[in-house]
Motif scaffolding. Structure first.
Motif, PDB file in Angstrom:
ATOM      1  N   GLY B 338      22.880  42.890  34.450  1.00 19.19           N
ATOM      2  CA  GLY B 338      22.628  41.968  33.357  1.00 19.19           C
ATOM      3  C   GLY B 338      21.234  41.391  33.440  1.00 19.19           C
ATOM      4  N   ASN B 339      20.847  40.698  32.390  1.00 16.95           N
ATOM      5  CA  ASN B 339      19.522  40.096  32.352  1.00 16.95           C
ATOM      6  C   ASN B 339      19.505  38.780  33.120  1.00 16.95           C
ATOM      7  OD1 ASN B 339      16.825  39.881  31.484  1.00 16.95           O
ATOM      8  ND2 ASN B 339      17.482  38.377  29.944  1.00 16.95           N
ATOM      9  N   GLU B 340      20.530  37.962  32.902  1.00 15.50           N
ATOM     10  CA  GLU B 340      20.556  36.647  33.533  1.00 15.50           C
ATOM     11  C   GLU B 340      21.209  36.691  34.907  1.00 15.50           C
ATOM     12  OE1 GLU B 340      22.193  33.871  30.723  1.00 15.50           O
ATOM     13  OE2 GLU B 340      20.603  34.395  29.300  1.00 15.50           O
ATOM     14  N   ILE B 341      22.324  37.431  35.002  1.00 20.81           N
ATOM     15  CA  ILE B 341      22.918  37.617  36.319  1.00 20.81           C
ATOM     16  C   ILE B 341      22.795  39.086  36.701  1.00 20.81           C
ATOM     17  CG2 ILE B 341      24.604  35.821  36.916  1.00 20.81           C
ATOM     18  CD1 ILE B 341      26.512  37.150  34.957  1.00 20.81           C
ATOM     19  N   ASP B 342      22.681  39.347  37.992  1.00 18.70           N
ATOM     20  CA  ASP B 342      22.418  40.709  38.437  1.00 18.70           C
ATOM     21  C   ASP B 342      23.553  41.666  38.119  1.00 18.70           C
ATOM     22  OD1 ASP B 342      19.909  40.444  39.201  1.00 18.70           O
ATOM     23  OD2 ASP B 342      20.275  40.304  41.365  1.00 18.70           O
ATOM     24  N   THR B 343      24.783  41.218  38.429  1.00 19.71           N
ATOM     25  CA  THR B 343      25.896  42.102  38.117  1.00 19.71           C
ATOM     26  C   THR B 343      26.806  41.397  37.127  1.00 19.71           C
ATOM     27  OG1 THR B 343      26.974  41.229  40.062  1.00 19.71           O
ATOM     28  CG2 THR B 343      25.973  43.405  40.262  1.00 19.71           C
ATOM     29  N   LEU B 344      26.968  42.069  36.016  1.00 22.50           N
ATOM     30  CA  LEU B 344      27.804  41.526  34.961  1.00 22.50           C
ATOM     31  C   LEU B 344      29.096  42.343  34.954  1.00 22.50           C
ATOM     32  CD1 LEU B 344      27.796  39.551  32.471  1.00 22.50           C
ATOM     33  CD2 LEU B 344      27.040  41.502  31.151  1.00 22.50           C
ATOM     34  N   GLY B 345      30.208  41.661  35.181  1.00 19.55           N
ATOM     35  CA  GLY B 345      31.477  42.370  35.238  1.00 19.55           C
ATOM     36  C   GLY B 345      31.897  42.874  33.864  1.00 19.55           C
ATOM     37  N   VAL B 346      32.510  44.058  33.857  1.00 20.98           N
ATOM     38  CA  VAL B 346      33.000  44.623  32.606  1.00 20.98           C
ATOM     39  C   VAL B 346      34.497  44.841  32.757  1.00 20.98           C
ATOM     40  CG1 VAL B 346      32.880  46.574  31.052  1.00 20.98           C
ATOM     41  CG2 VAL B 346      30.810  45.719  32.120  1.00 20.98           C
ATOM     42  N   TYR B 347      35.258  44.345  31.803  1.00 18.50           N
ATOM     43  CA  TYR B 347      36.721  44.363  31.910  1.00 18.50           C
ATOM     44  C   TYR B 347      37.328  45.186  30.786  1.00 18.50           C
ATOM     45  CZ  TYR B 347      36.229  40.495  35.175  1.00 18.50           C
ATOM     46  OH  TYR B 347      35.892  39.716  36.244  1.00 18.50           O
ATOM     47  N   THR B 348      38.491  45.755  31.080  1.00 18.24           N
ATOM     48  CA  THR B 348      39.244  46.381  30.007  1.00 18.24           C
ATOM     49  C   THR B 348      40.557  45.624  29.852  1.00 18.24           C
ATOM     50  OG1 THR B 348      40.066  48.447  29.134  1.00 18.24           O
ATOM     51  CG2 THR B 348      40.476  48.042  31.461  1.00 18.24           C
ATOM     52  N   LEU B 349      41.299  45.944  28.816  1.00 20.95           N
ATOM     53  CA  LEU B 349      42.582  45.284  28.595  1.00 20.95           C
ATOM     54  C   LEU B 349      43.719  46.274  28.819  1.00 20.95           C
ATOM     55  CD1 LEU B 349      41.957  43.247  25.327  1.00 20.95           C
ATOM     56  CD2 LEU B 349      41.704  42.497  27.693  1.00 20.95           C
ATOM     57  N   ALA B 350      44.813  45.774  29.344  1.00 17.31           N
ATOM     58  CA  ALA B 350      46.007  46.602  29.429  1.00 17.31           C
ATOM     59  C   ALA B 350      47.208  45.705  29.184  1.00 17.31           C
ATOM     60  CB  ALA B 350      46.099  47.259  30.795  1.00 17.31           C
ATOM     61  N   GLU B 351      48.272  46.303  28.717  1.00 18.30           N
ATOM     62  CA  GLU B 351      49.457  45.509  28.391  1.00 18.30           C
ATOM     63  C   GLU B 351      50.027  44.869  29.641  1.00 18.30           C
ATOM     64  OE1 GLU B 351      52.378  47.372  25.983  1.00 18.30           O
ATOM     65  OE2 GLU B 351      50.891  48.018  24.500  1.00 18.30           O
ATOM     66  N   ASN B 352      50.457  43.660  29.477  1.00 20.73           N
ATOM     67  CA  ASN B 352      50.914  42.893  30.619  1.00 20.73           C
ATOM     68  C   ASN B 352      52.340  42.438  30.342  1.00 20.73           C
ATOM     69  OD1 ASN B 352      51.053  41.129  32.820  1.00 20.73           O
ATOM     70  ND2 ASN B 352      50.291  39.438  31.551  1.00 20.73           N
ATOM     71  N   ILE B 353      53.293  43.385  30.503  1.00 19.19           N
ATOM     72  CA  ILE B 353      54.678  43.036  30.240  1.00 19.19           C
ATOM     73  C   ILE B 353      55.331  42.677  31.565  1.00 19.19           C
ATOM     74  CG2 ILE B 353      56.878  43.836  29.309  1.00 19.19           C
ATOM     75  CD1 ILE B 353      55.215  45.860  27.669  1.00 19.19           C
ATOM     76  N   PRO B 354      55.786  41.422  31.706  1.00 13.62           N
ATOM     77  CA  PRO B 354      56.409  41.027  32.973  1.00 13.62           C
ATOM     78  C   PRO B 354      57.663  41.876  33.216  1.00 13.62           C
ATOM     79  CG  PRO B 354      56.189  39.171  31.441  1.00 13.62           C
ATOM     80  CD  PRO B 354      55.848  40.382  30.689  1.00 13.62           C
ATOM     81  N   GLU B 355      57.884  42.228  34.456  1.00 15.00           N
ATOM     82  CA  GLU B 355      59.056  43.052  34.743  1.00 15.00           C
ATOM     83  C   GLU B 355      60.319  42.298  34.354  1.00 15.00           C
ATOM     84  OE1 GLU B 355      59.049  44.786  38.705  1.00 15.00           O
ATOM     85  OE2 GLU B 355      56.871  44.846  38.490  1.00 15.00           O
ATOM     86  N   PHE B 356      61.269  43.043  33.841  1.00 10.53           N
ATOM     87  CA  PHE B 356      62.482  42.426  33.320  1.00 10.53           C
ATOM     88  C   PHE B 356      63.492  42.180  34.439  1.00 10.53           C
ATOM     89  CE2 PHE B 356      66.639  42.883  31.177  1.00 10.53           C
ATOM     90  CZ  PHE B 356      66.556  41.739  30.411  1.00 10.53           C
ATOM     91  N   HIS B 357      63.798  40.926  34.675  1.00  8.09           N
ATOM     92  CA  HIS B 357      64.791  40.634  35.701  1.00  8.09           C
ATOM     93  C   HIS B 357      66.096  40.244  35.033  1.00  8.09           C
ATOM     94  CE1 HIS B 357      61.901  40.955  38.852  1.00  8.09           C
ATOM     95  NE2 HIS B 357      61.080  40.153  38.192  1.00  8.09           N
TER      96      HIS B 357
END
Lengths: 356, 362
Positions: B338-357
């Motif tokens: 990045g310009n301001e910070i050296d390492t800029l984290g890049v994230y993706t999204l994934a479905e977050n379905i809590p396990e069914f109890h």
């Protein structure tokens, strides 16, 4: 006398304005008075013509140059004031003078006559002024939009000329402004933006004079296109770049004082077949697609301080080089991502021969 | 009740057009008849109101969906003539109605009366028609030009808001069509152009419905921007990705039939400070410049070596400020410089379905 391009263009626009005045003036009569008598037609024709001259005068002579950089609302109110005043005066005068001829009266007696006073205060007078003002507004609006989005683009949009993609042959020029990183670091992005804008404003006339069209601004690059015929005749496309450099050279003191830098450019020229078409629904753009674009960009990548203006041999073959300039063969280049090598020439100014 | 954004946009347009219609309708009698009588104003008002509503309906419900492949001049001519005929009937109908009430006469009786016949054939009717025609033409012309130029561009040109460059904070989305080189080779240049145009048309509504502004098209890429507030609200910017995904999925048969494949795309999101200003004299463009744009395109390049559930990458900067839809969770996948910070984290999204109890579990 040789007119400059700016004057020729203004003259052409003025002709269109006059024509519009000639049509829109009498149109009013068609709807208000009908065809029963000839006088209203003559009146509105004269009013239309005078209004056209007024618009031409105000827009091409008064509201140009530095005035255009004033705040919008200032120009807006100035325009409203000037146009309302001058249009009211025009209509009153024309109506009085026409009555002077018809009734063989003098100016004062026409003005004071009951018939004329009745016309002023109770009849169409106000409506006529509003009609004229409304049309003047529309005409100015269209003129400005036309200038903003590029002279050909507006009518291209309207006529649907670019609606279906077509293959066209075009000359492409990439002009790159140099040392961008250093400049941005020194003066910041906002002032860099102004610097870029100043350069573009300064080179606009030359580009139009040599029949080039502004296609796009990408970062620090300016993309110009020519129709092949227009670009090759009189070596227009080549002259453009040399003249841009001359213009900036002539203004280098201003640039140095304002920004601390003198603009320097690299440029590449290439030509070939491209697909041209309208893309997008909201925010339509007229785009050129094709390999030629990439090749021209790659040629730009081969420029350096010594050879800052490169041209492909394909295009060079079509152009007779003016006496002022010389070409230097650089040989074949294997450009990144291209199967075929491409032969490049560097273009330079000839050594001027003075009498010894 | 929650009204969807598309509906809201239509309502706003309807309101604007109708209001404009009423103003124009009330404007005419001021110059035509003066203030002496009430009736012309009632007429102007009702014609403006009914006309405005009718035009809104036709524009938004009939013409907009049909518009896809029709050139400017054809659309313009078609619309203007339809509206013109509509008004040619509406004006006398409304006037006769109002006048018949005013004069306490029967409707048909009034139409047949000498007075009304004189109005139609000898008096103001043609002027009125011309007046309506001129304004209809003007409105349609401006609407169409406005659409062509892009959201807000016309207003910015006129007001000169970006005459001087300014620093603003914006969210950016780069939407790229995957493997476009292969597609271009397969289709040939002209069909590729048509494909791009189709694709961009199809996704336009998705972008508008999340209040995105289409900034520009670069090759096979669309660049969309949001003001921070509108982009963050309801995670509008990220929702665009899901809207586009669903839309293309729904249109997949059409793409298969027309081009032989279904386009895939990838989206990158980032935000930060940019300079915005009007560039150029002849041919002005409203241009954004800044490191953020380079960084977004650096994020976009990360797609080539990632396997992702959703074709979406979001920068750390944006992620820190946005509230994700509950269904999704962010996972760090890559880094860019990045310009301001050296390492800029890049994230993706994934479905977050809590396990069914459930009751039977374990």
């Amino acid at each position: 006398m040789q007119l400059t391009l700016e004057q020729t263009r203004k003259l052409k626009n003025a002709k269109v304005l006059l024509l519009a005045g000639m049509v829109l003036g009498p149109l009013y009569t068609v709807f208000s008075d009908g065809f029963s008598s000839i006088h209203p037609f003559i009146n509105t024709l004269v009013i239309g013509l005078i209004t056209a001259v007024l618009v031409a005068f105000f827009e091409f002579i008064l509201f140009t140059g530095q005035v255009r950089k004033l705040k919008f609302y200032k120009i807006f109110f100035l325009r409203i004031f000037l146009y309302t005043f001058s249009i009211t005066a025009t209509i009153t005068m024309v109506m009085i003078i026409s009555r002077m001829f018809r009734n063989d009266m003098n100016f004062r007696s026409v003005y004071l006559s009951d018939e004329f006073q009745h016309y002023l205060w109770e009849e169409d007078f106000l409506f006529g002024i509003l009609y004229t003002l409304a049309l003047v507004t529309i005409v100015i609006f269209i003129m400005q939009i036309k200038r903003k989005i590029g002279p050909k683009i507006l009518f291209g949009f309207i006529s649907g000329r670019y609606f279906h993609p077509r293959e066209v042959e075009r000359i492409i020029m990439f002009i790159e402004i140099q040392k961008v990183k250093t400049i941005i670091e020194k003066i910041g992005r906002v002032r860099f933006f102004r610097y870029l804008n100043d350069i573009i404003f300064d080179i606009t006339e030359t580009v139009l004079f040599h029949k080039g069209e502004f296609y796009e601004y990408v970062e620090n690059e300016i993309l110009l296109v020519w129709d092949v015929k227009r670009g090759t005749e009189k070596a227009n496309c080549i002259r453009t770049f040399f003249e841009i450099q001359e213009i900036i050279e002539a203004k280098k003191m201003t640039y140095f004082e304002k920004y601390g830098f003198i603009p320097e450019f690299h440029a590449s020229l290439h030509f070939g077949r491209l697909i041209r078409g309208e893309i997008g629904d909201v925010k339509s753009e007229i785009k050129y697609h094709g390999d030629v674009m990439n090749t021209a960009a790659r040629i730009l990548g081969e420029t350096n301080w010594e050879n800052n203006f490169l041209i492909s041999s394909d295009l060079m073959e079509h152009i007779t080089l003016p006496i002022l300039y010389r070409k230097e063969r650089l040989g074949k280049f294997g450009l990144r991502g291209k199967h075929q090598d491409i032969e490049l020439y560097a273009l330079k100014e000839s050594e001027t021969q003075f009498i010894k | 009740m929650i009204i969807p954004e598309t509906q809201k946009r239509k309502l706003r347009s309807t309101l604007k057009i109708t209001l404009f219609g009423v103003i124009i309708g009330l404007f005419y009698p001021v110059f035509g008849d003066g203030f002496s009588e009430m009736l012309p104003f009632v007429n102007g008002f009702s014609i403006g109101l009914i006309g405005g509503l009718a035009i809104s309906f036709l524009e938004l419900e009939i013409f907009d969906p049909l518009k896809r492949r029709s050139s400017f001049i054809r659309t313009f001519a078609l619309k203007t003539s339809i509206y013109f005929f509509f008004f040619a009937l509406l004006i006398p109908a409304v006037m006769a109605f109002n006048e018949s009430i005013y004069l306490e006469r029967g409707y048909l009786e009034h139409i047949k009366s000498d007075e009304f016949q004189a109005f139609l054939f000898e008096e103001d009717y043609d002027v009125l028609l011309f007046y309506a025609f001129a304004f209809i033409g003007l409105i349609i012309f401006i609407r169409q030009i406005n659409r062509k130029l892009g959201q807000g561009v016309l207003i910015n040109y006129i007001s000169g808001r970006f005459h001087n460059p300014k620093e603003v904070e914006r969210i950016f989305m780069y939407l790229d069509i995957r493997s476009s080189t292969t597609i271009a080779e397969q289709l040939g240049e002209i069909r590729f152009h048509n494909f791009l145009h189709d694709f961009f048309l199809d996704i336009t509504e998705c972008i508008l419905s999340t209040k995105g502004m289409i900034y520009t098209y670069v090759g096979d890429q669309v660049v969309v921007t949001w003001k921070m507030k509108t982009g963050l609200e309801k995670a509008n910017c990220i929702m665009t990705y899901f809207h586009v995904k669903n839309r293309i999925k729904r249109l997949r048969e059409q793409y298969l039939e027309n081009y032989g494949f279904v386009p895939r795309f990838s989206t990158s999101f980032h935000c930060g400070k940019v300079i915005v200003g009007e560039l150029g004299d002849v041919k002005s463009q409203i241009v954004y410049q800044g490191e953020v744009l380079y960084e977004t395109s650096a994020i976009e390049k990360k797609f080539s070596d990632l396997q992702l559930q959703e074709a979406i990458l979001i920068s750390e900067t944006l992620l820190n400020r946005i509230t994700l839809p509950a269904l999704f969770k962010a996972y760090r996948k890559a880094e860019i410089k990045g310009n301001e910070i050296d390492t800029l984290g890049v994230y993706t999204l994934a479905e977050n379905i809590p396990e069914f109890h459930g009751a039977n579990a374990g």
